[in-house]
Design a protein around this motif. Structure first.
Motif, PDB file in Angstrom:
ATOM      1  N   TYR A  93       0.363  -0.214  -3.683  1.00 17.64           N
ATOM      2  CA  TYR A  93       1.213   0.846  -3.155  1.00 17.64           C
ATOM      3  C   TYR A  93       0.722   2.187  -3.666  1.00 17.64           C
ATOM      4  N   PHE A  94       1.055   3.234  -2.917  1.00 18.44           N
ATOM      5  CA  PHE A  94       0.830   4.563  -3.465  1.00 18.44           C
ATOM      6  C   PHE A  94       2.019   5.451  -3.160  1.00 18.44           C
ATOM      7  N   ILE A  95       2.196   6.403  -4.052  1.00 19.96           N
ATOM      8  CA  ILE A  95       3.195   7.441  -3.866  1.00 19.96           C
ATOM      9  C   ILE A  95       2.427   8.704  -3.522  1.00 19.96           C
ATOM     10  N   TYR A  96       2.827   9.335  -2.446  1.00 20.05           N
ATOM     11  CA  TYR A  96       2.240  10.605  -2.038  1.00 20.05           C
ATOM     12  C   TYR A  96       3.284  11.679  -2.317  1.00 20.05           C
ATOM     13  N   ASP A 119       9.873   2.773 -11.997  1.00 16.89           N
ATOM     14  CA  ASP A 119      11.021   2.111 -11.392  1.00 16.89           C
ATOM     15  C   ASP A 119      10.695   1.587  -9.998  1.00 16.89           C
ATOM     16  N   VAL A 120       9.955   2.342  -9.223  1.00 16.44           N
ATOM     17  CA  VAL A 120       9.614   1.954  -7.864  1.00 16.44           C
ATOM     18  C   VAL A 120       8.676   0.737  -7.880  1.00 16.44           C
ATOM     19  N   VAL A 121       7.614   0.833  -8.662  1.00 19.88           N
ATOM     20  CA  VAL A 121       6.608  -0.237  -8.694  1.00 19.88           C
ATOM     21  C   VAL A 121       7.210  -1.540  -9.204  1.00 19.88           C
ATOM     22  N   SER A 122       8.122  -1.467 -10.145  1.00 19.84           N
ATOM     23  CA  SER A 122       8.730  -2.692 -10.688  1.00 19.84           C
ATOM     24  C   SER A 122       9.632  -3.380  -9.655  1.00 19.84           C
ATOM     25  N   GLN A 123      10.108  -2.640  -8.653  1.00 15.75           N
ATOM     26  CA  GLN A 123      11.015  -3.197  -7.652  1.00 15.75           C
ATOM     27  C   GLN A 123      10.295  -3.697  -6.383  1.00 15.75           C
ATOM     28  N   LEU A 124       9.093  -3.183  -6.155  1.00 11.39           N
ATOM     29  CA  LEU A 124       8.376  -3.546  -4.909  1.00 11.39           C
ATOM     30  C   LEU A 124       7.597  -4.828  -5.070  1.00 11.39           C
TER      31      LEU A 124
END
Length: 124
Positions: A93-96, A119-124
């Motif tokens: 994943y990436f965050i832009y 938080d995002v990466v741990s949930q995806l």
């Protein structure tokens, strides 16, 4: 939208000075899980689709060079904006994130993005 993605967007909007736009996108499929922009003229999903091509091109270059490193982030500096493409540790994943360079501090922006990315990466 999931609660953790709602919270992520809210944290970025509220706490990142100069915030312009943000997305969370899957590298393998190009699916954008969440996007938000402060400006109706700035479509972060279109930007994310093009930035996916940047990520894939850089991954191909790393492979062609025989490097064993992974991309942490890609920084694009425009006249009045800073764009950060921040990849998850596993590269899935990436965050832009786009910010106004007259209002943002690059070090603080990167630190805040790293904080909220966990938080995002741990949930995806």
């Amino acid at each position: 939208m999931s609660n953790f993605l709602d919270q992520f967007i809210e944290d970025i909007k509220t706490n990142v000075p100069g915030y312009v736009a943000v997305t969370v996108t899957e590298v393998s499929t190009g699916v954008c899980y969440v996007s938000h922009s402060e400006s109706a003229d700035f479509d972060p999903e279109i930007a994310s689709a093009y930035n996916l091509e940047v990520v894939k091109a850089k991954q191909n270059a790393i492979k062609a060079l025989g490097l064993t490193s992974n991309i942490q982030d890609i920084l694009i500096t425009l006249n009045n904006q800073i764009h950060i493409i921040d990849l998850s540790e596993n590269g899935e994943y990436f965050i832009y994130l786009a910010v106004d360079s007259t209002k943002a501090n690059l070090g603080m922006t990167r630190a805040l993005l790293k904080k909220y990315k966990k938080d995002v990466v741990s949930q995806l």
